[in-house]
Scaffold this active site. Structure first.
Site, short mmCIF file in Angstrom:
data_model
loop_
_atom_site.label_atom_id
_atom_site.label_comp_id
_atom_site.label_asym_id
_atom_site.label_seq_id
_atom_site.Cartn_x
_atom_site.Cartn_y
_atom_site.Cartn_z
N HIS A 1 -9.61 -5.03 11.04
CA HIS A 1 -9.97 -4.42 9.66
C HIS A 1 -11.66 -3.57 10.25
CE1 HIS A 1 -7.55 -7.66 8.62
NE2 HIS A 1 -7.72 -7.71 8.08
N GLU B 1 0.55 -0.98 0.23
CA GLU B 1 -0.09 0.30 -0.37
C GLU B 1 0.82 1.35 0.01
OE1 GLU B 1 -0.26 -2.37 1.72
OE2 GLU B 1 -2.82 -3.58 1.13
C1 LIG Z 1 -1.94 -4.41 5.36
C2 LIG Z 1 -2.86 -5.30 3.95
N1 LIG Z 1 -3.01 -5.40 2.73
C3 LIG Z 1 -4.11 -6.18 2.06
C4 LIG Z 1 -5.24 -7.18 3.15
C5 LIG Z 1 -5.64 -7.94 2.77
N2 LIG Z 1 -5.51 -9.49 2.48
C6 LIG Z 1 -5.08 -9.85 3.80
S1 LIG Z 1 -4.04 -11.93 2.93
C7 LIG Z 1 -4.27 -11.20 2.00
C8 LIG Z 1 -2.75 -11.98 1.06
C9 LIG Z 1 -1.69 -12.34 1.78
O1 LIG Z 1 -1.18 -13.64 1.12
P1 LIG Z 1 -0.31 -14.18 1.44
O2 LIG Z 1 0.98 -13.22 2.57
O3 LIG Z 1 0.43 -14.89 0.41
O4 LIG Z 1 -0.54 -15.48 2.71
P2 LIG Z 1 -1.53 -16.40 2.22
O5 LIG Z 1 -2.92 -15.51 2.73
O6 LIG Z 1 -1.13 -16.57 0.96
O7 LIG Z 1 -1.30 -16.75 3.50
C10 LIG Z 1 -4.57 -9.44 1.85
C11 LIG Z 1 -4.09 -9.43 0.33
C12 LIG Z 1 -4.43 -7.06 4.34
N3 LIG Z 1 -4.71 -7.87 5.25
N4 LIG Z 1 -3.50 -6.26 4.88
#
Ligand SMILES: Cc1ncc(C[n+]2csc(CCOP(=O)(O)OP(=O)(O)O)c2C)c(N)n1
Ligand SMILES: [Mg+2]
Lengths: 368, 325
Positions: B129, B60
């Site tokens: 959130h 972000e």
């Molecule tokens: C700063 C922030 N941006 C966006 C999100 C929304 N979000 C939650 S999980 C996620 C994907 C994360 O993927 P990854 O790091 O590969 O972990 P996984 O879910 O595969 O375990 C996103 C975009 C968030 N929680 N925090």
């Protein structure tokens, strides 16, 4: 984006899954039969707990986000099985597996999901925010990457106190692109902190494949080189390999107070969260392939059957017990009471919960 | 007039502005191939292609900062935050850079960026959130903040925001995404800084924004039916700029005011509104100004308690009766 010419993936991942090359690694050879059974049991418990969560969610008793760990069990199981008294862990929102591994009960975990006062965080945190500091588990963090600096701080505190310990901070393959993660890398390397960054690379961040999110020189762990940190890549379907390679990082932290970045290749079987219909960004066949050929619980089970540590009968008994335990937890969560409206304004400030003659502040702190 | 959802209204606004101005770019996590985490941008990639509708990594601070930079050179980025809660990792860009660049350059540089996404509690996702940062952000001169409550306003405000030459932060609400309402087929905007009287009444003015407007309208219904009270509901729509005149005109008519918002009380938007009313309509008031905000705590996870923590119609009715007593 073009794929890099050379992918730096674990050697064992390039071959069909079979008996582990790491079974005889000293850290695994040192395990007693009972310890191996216990490790398997923990993996099976995570699997069955998560599957019970799906049902509870579908019954409408869990709301909000529910990120499941099914498919990734060997990562938490392998790494956490190595840890001792002064070793700490912290992770993101996909945090149930880690919680069960450190010894949280299924009851408190399930009750948290249904928002009950008997939950690990008294119904205040939810699925993404498990905590068990008495078990060196510092959460459960909802903001992607936010746990990386916190974990680095835990490592700093361990070192500051002169303890022989370390901190493992887990994150996803998408999280490596948060600025906070890079700042944490630099601090850990600059100050020689006993820190292990564990990237659980399950191939996707929500609907984005790892290739679409990340400029990388063949693997994500290699970014450590830019900070002069050690790194390794690990086959996360093989719990023995996870243990063997993580052990080196733990030793590096304990003996030399040096950080490591570990990238553990793994896979999630379900959508990003229960809200993700999982229909558009990956192939059903890909999921099937992983489930059938690389399942970490099944592979370890086969390993232990071959070693004669498990028999079909003991295996079945372990799985049935885990399922029964999850059912009990669901019933416990169902019967437990909600927090009350008065509970909403508790646990905000230490001082409010511990008012006394030596309080260091006055005045209104909770407003109408 | 077509009846469409709040989500479709937002999408239509972006679609029309993408068509109207080739410098408009939609950017954010999962906005393109995945069609949006909340499907607000569904179909835009297909229609406009990957140059105009861009997926970003989970960075972000990086991509919002990039959008601000691009806007300085005339691009009109419409950046999606999956939740406004995630704006905090990009706070420096959002506040320090977007909010100050025009001032510090003595008016030489503009920053026509839109940042949009949901900012609400009530979805059982816990404290990290569920933030509603409109008051925090609107407290910074240089920044504009709007909070649409209906499909009509969502579309009109979004289009105005995209055409605006200053940074405009649009706070949406996941609970409203499926709400339906009439939206004109022809091009229109809702100018920033114009409040809307969503219900006309004579005994009490309720001032609200975002979903609190919907809650207040429900409460007004109950007050009318069960207590014979005629309530006027003023929807701010825009927090900064703020339509002071519409608020004051309503209070001068009803002589009583109740302020409702989903923020926590300390320095909430309503603190500013209360100051305004007592400063400019003190003599018109027949009773102290009432207020309903969220219970002052981080957002609780437990759904049943979160529903109590947020303003709900029964609480608004109770507070209204106190102001009317
Ligand atoms: C700063 C922030 N941006 C966006 C999100 C929304 N979000 C939650 S999980 C996620 C994907 C994360 O993927 P990854 O790091 O590969 O972990 P996984 O879910 O595969 O375990 C996103 C975009 C968030 N929680 N925090
Ligand atoms: Mg991932």
């Amino acid at each position: 984006m073009a794929k890099p010419a050379v992918l730096t993936h674990p050697e064992s991942l390039k071959k069909p899954a079979g008996p582990s090359e790491f079974a005889k690694h000293p850290v695994n050879a040192a395990l007693s039969k009972a310890e191996k059974v216990a490790l398997y049991t923990k993996m099976a418990r995570i699997r069955h707990f998560e599957q019970r969560c799906i049902r509870t969610y579908q019954q409408g008793k869990i709301g909000g986000f529910l990120h499941l760990y099914v498919g990734q069990e060997a990562v938490a199981a392998g790494t956490i099985s190595l840890l001792g008294k002064h070793d700490h862990i912290i992770t993101g929102y996909r945090d149930h597996g880690h919680g069960l591994m450190v010894g949280m009960s299924m009851n408190e975990c399930m009750a948290e999901l249904t928002g009950k006062v008997t939950g690990c965080s008294q119904g205040k945190g939810g699925s993404m925010h498990y905590f068990a500091p008495d078990k060196n588990y510092w959460g459960g963090h909802g903001i992607v990457g936010g746990q990386a600096p916190l974990g680095t701080g835990l490592a700093y505190a361990v070192k500051y106190k002169g303890l022989k310990g370390c901190c493992l901070a887990y994150m996803g393959d998408g999280a490596v692109n948060q600025g906070a993660v890079h700042e944490a890398y630099n601090l850990a390397a600059l100050w020689d902190l006993p820190m292990i960054f564990v990237i659980e690379n399950n191939g996707y961040s929500m609907g984005t494949s790892q290739e679409r999110s990340t400029a990388h020189p063949g693997c994500l762990a290699k970014r450590a080189e830019g900070y002069g940190m050690a790194w390794d890549v690990i086959n996360g379907h093989d719990v023995y390999e996870v243990r063997a390679k993580t052990d080196a990082a733990v030793k590096r932290a304990h003996e030399e107070s040096k950080p490591t970045v570990l990238e553990i290749f793994t896979y999630r079987y379900f959508g990003h969260s229960m809200a993700d219909p999982d229909k558009t960004y990956r192939d059903k066949d890909e999921i099937k392939e992983y489930r059938e050929k690389k399942d970490p619980v099944l592979l370890f089970e086969n390993e232990l059957l071959a070693e004669g540590v498990l028999t079909p009968a003991t295996r079945d008994a372990i799985n049935e017990a885990a399922m029964a335990e999850a059912d009990v937890a669901a019933a416990f969560a169902e019967e437990s009471p909600d927090p009350t409206v008065a509970d909403i304004t508790k646990h905000i400030y230490w001082e409010e919960d511990n008012r006394g003659p030596n309080s260091t502040s006055r005045g209104t702190i909770i407003f109408e | 007039m077509a009846v469409i959802t709040y989500r479709e209204a937002l999408r239509a606004a972006m679609r029309e502005e993408l068509q109207r101005d080739e410098n408009v770019v939609v950017m954010g996590e999962e906005v393109a191939q995945f069609n949006g985490a909340y499907k607000v941008t569904e179909g835009l990639l297909k229609e406009f292609g990957p140059k105009r509708v861009v997926d970003t990594p989970i960075s972000e601070a990086g991509f919002i900062g990039l959008g601000i930079g691009a806007s300085m050179l005339g691009i009109r980025p419409v950046m999606e935050l999956m939740f406004w809660s995630f704006s905090y990792v990009a706070f420096d860009q959002i506040v320090n850079n977007a909010g100050n660049i025009r001032y510090m350059s003595g008016g030489l540089i503009n920053c026509p960026i839109v940042i949009r996404g949901p900012a609400n509690g009530g979805t059982n996702v816990g404290a990290t959130h569920s933030h509603t940062p409109e008051a925090i952000l609107a407290s910074h001169p240089g920044i504009k903040v709007v909070c649409p409550a209906t499909p009509y306003d969502a579309k009109g405000l979004m289009k105005a925001a995209i055409r605006d030459n200053d940074p405009v932060y649009v706070m949406e609400n996941t609970i409203l995404y499926n709400d339906k309402g009439e939206v004109p087929d022809e091009d229109y905007i809702v100018p920033l800084g114009v409040a809307d009287v969503k219900r006309v009444g004579t005994d009490l003015t309720i001032v609200a924004h975002g979903r609190a407007v919907i809650t207040s309208l429900k409460a007004a219904e109950i007050l009318e039916k069960e207590h014979g009270v005629s309530v006027e509901v003023v929807d701010l729509r825009s927090i900064r700029p703020l339509d002071e005149e519409t608020i004051l005109a309503s209070v001068r008519k009803t002589h009583r005011a109740l302020l409702v918002e989903e923020n926590k009380p300390f320095c909430g938007v309503d603190a500013q509104i209360a100051y305004l009313i007592q400063a400019k309509a003190f003599d018109d008031l027949d009773a102290p100004i009432g207020r309903v905000s969220s219970i002052d705590a981080p957002q609780i996870y437990c759904k049943r308690m979160e529903d109590q923590q947020l303003p709900h119609p029964a609480r608004v009715v109770e507070a209204a009766l106190k102001v009317l007593a």
